[in-house]
Design a protein around this motif. Structure first.
Motif, mmCIF file in Angstrom:
data_model
loop_
_atom_site.group_PDB
_atom_site.id
_atom_site.type_symbol
_atom_site.label_atom_id
_atom_site.label_comp_id
_atom_site.label_asym_id
_atom_site.label_seq_id
_atom_site.Cartn_x
_atom_site.Cartn_y
_atom_site.Cartn_z
ATOM 1 N N SER A 112 78.114 39.186 62.061
ATOM 2 C CA SER A 112 78.017 40.658 61.988
ATOM 3 C C SER A 112 77.895 41.236 63.388
ATOM 4 N N LEU A 153 80.408 43.916 65.215
ATOM 5 C CA LEU A 153 79.975 45.154 65.879
ATOM 6 C C LEU A 153 80.477 45.185 67.329
ATOM 7 N N VAL A 185 83.678 46.805 67.558
ATOM 8 C CA VAL A 185 83.628 48.273 67.480
ATOM 9 C C VAL A 185 83.352 48.862 68.865
ATOM 10 N N THR A 231 87.133 51.428 61.111
ATOM 11 C CA THR A 231 86.292 50.229 61.072
ATOM 12 C C THR A 231 86.216 49.662 59.658
ATOM 13 N N MET A 276 80.849 53.196 59.395
ATOM 14 C CA MET A 276 79.940 53.840 60.363
ATOM 15 C C MET A 276 80.559 55.172 60.756
ATOM 16 N N ALA A 294 85.936 45.956 63.726
ATOM 17 C CA ALA A 294 85.027 45.283 62.779
ATOM 18 C C ALA A 294 85.743 44.220 61.951
#
Ligand code: UDP
Length: 245
Positions: free
Chosen positions: A77, A81, A84, A105, A109, A135
């Protein structure tokens, strides 16, 4: 200008392409340099979707290997991120050189980017926007190569173009073995049987199953993104049948 053979391409950029050679993190000089080349390529009238990696910041598998106290899924994870963060940098770099963009993404978000919705992504592409897909797939335990394969199929790209820092696919690591041979053309089967380092196995299988051609090329040679998009014979092409003249 001849638009070339492709209507829509998926460009896979590794996170490393955003850092100076041998360094980590983000160098905006590098990002703007790639952005400029990408915009130049898109100006031929080709629709461009970009899947961005995160390896310049964090890769899940190596992060867990080096650290106790973090679960592997958590590290993945974190890696997603990281992509991103890169996506945001790329978006501003592309816009600074005049492109219209959307950042989407796979993990929601909304404060910073649109959620990835396949039909909406296609609409953006049709309108000439460069769509940055961040992502990864939104799921742990895979890499952005798999995300690139997945999105290239979903978005019905004509080709998946993997930008690397070497000229294509070699018989061995060309940065370590000076005798490594560069292949101009390969079948998916050859890549799998010879265990060639192209993309991870899931990504290759997915492309093979759906006959999505893959071009592996050197993004560090000025103008190569445009050459790739124009269909020039650079790098290594991987497809079902060997027929490159
Ligand atoms: N990642 C993930 N799921 C995905 C895509 C990426 O969990 O669908 C994580 C994984 O840990 C990966 C990291 O995000 O190592 C960064 O992506 P990648 O290593 O593919 O970046 P690149 O090597 O292209 O810079």
């Amino acid at each position: 200008m001849n638009p070339g053979p492709f209507r829509r391409v998926l460009l896979k950029l590794s996170g490393d392409s955003f850092a100076r050679l041998g360094e980590r993190g983000i160098s905006m000089d590098e990002v703007v340099h790639i952005a400029r080349q990408t915009v130049q390529a898109a100006s031929r009238g080709v629709q461009v979707a970009v899947v961005i990696g995160g390896g310049n910041i964090l890769r899940g598998a190596s992060f867990t290997a080096g650290n106790t106290g973090v679960q592997e899924a958590t590290a993945h994870s974190m890696g997603m991120l990281a992509t991103v963060i890169n996506g945001l940098a790329l978006q501003d770099a592309l816009e600074s050189v005049g492109a219209q963009t959307r950042l989407m993404t796979a993990i929601r978000m909304e404060g910073v980017a649109e959620p990835y919705i396949r039909r909406r992504a296609k609409r953006h592409l049709e309108k000439g926007r460069i769509v940055i897909l961040a992502a990864g797939t939104g799921s742990p335990f895979v890499t952005t190569d798999t995300a690139a394969a997945q999105r290239s199929l979903e978005l019905e790209a004509d080709i998946l173009m993997k930008a690397t820092r070497v000229d294509g696919v070699y018989s061995d690591d060309p940065e370590k073995n000076p005798h490594a041979v560069l292949y101009r053309e390969l079948t998916y089967q050859q890549v799998r049987e010879q265990n060639l380092r192209v993309m991870d196995a899931t990504a290759i299988s997915q492309c093979m199953e759906h006959a999505m051609p893959i071009l592996v090329f050197n993004y560090r040679k000025e103008g190569n993104i445009e050459r790739a998009v124009a269909g020039e014979k650079i790098g290594t092409i991987i497809h079902s049948i060997v027929n490159r003249s």
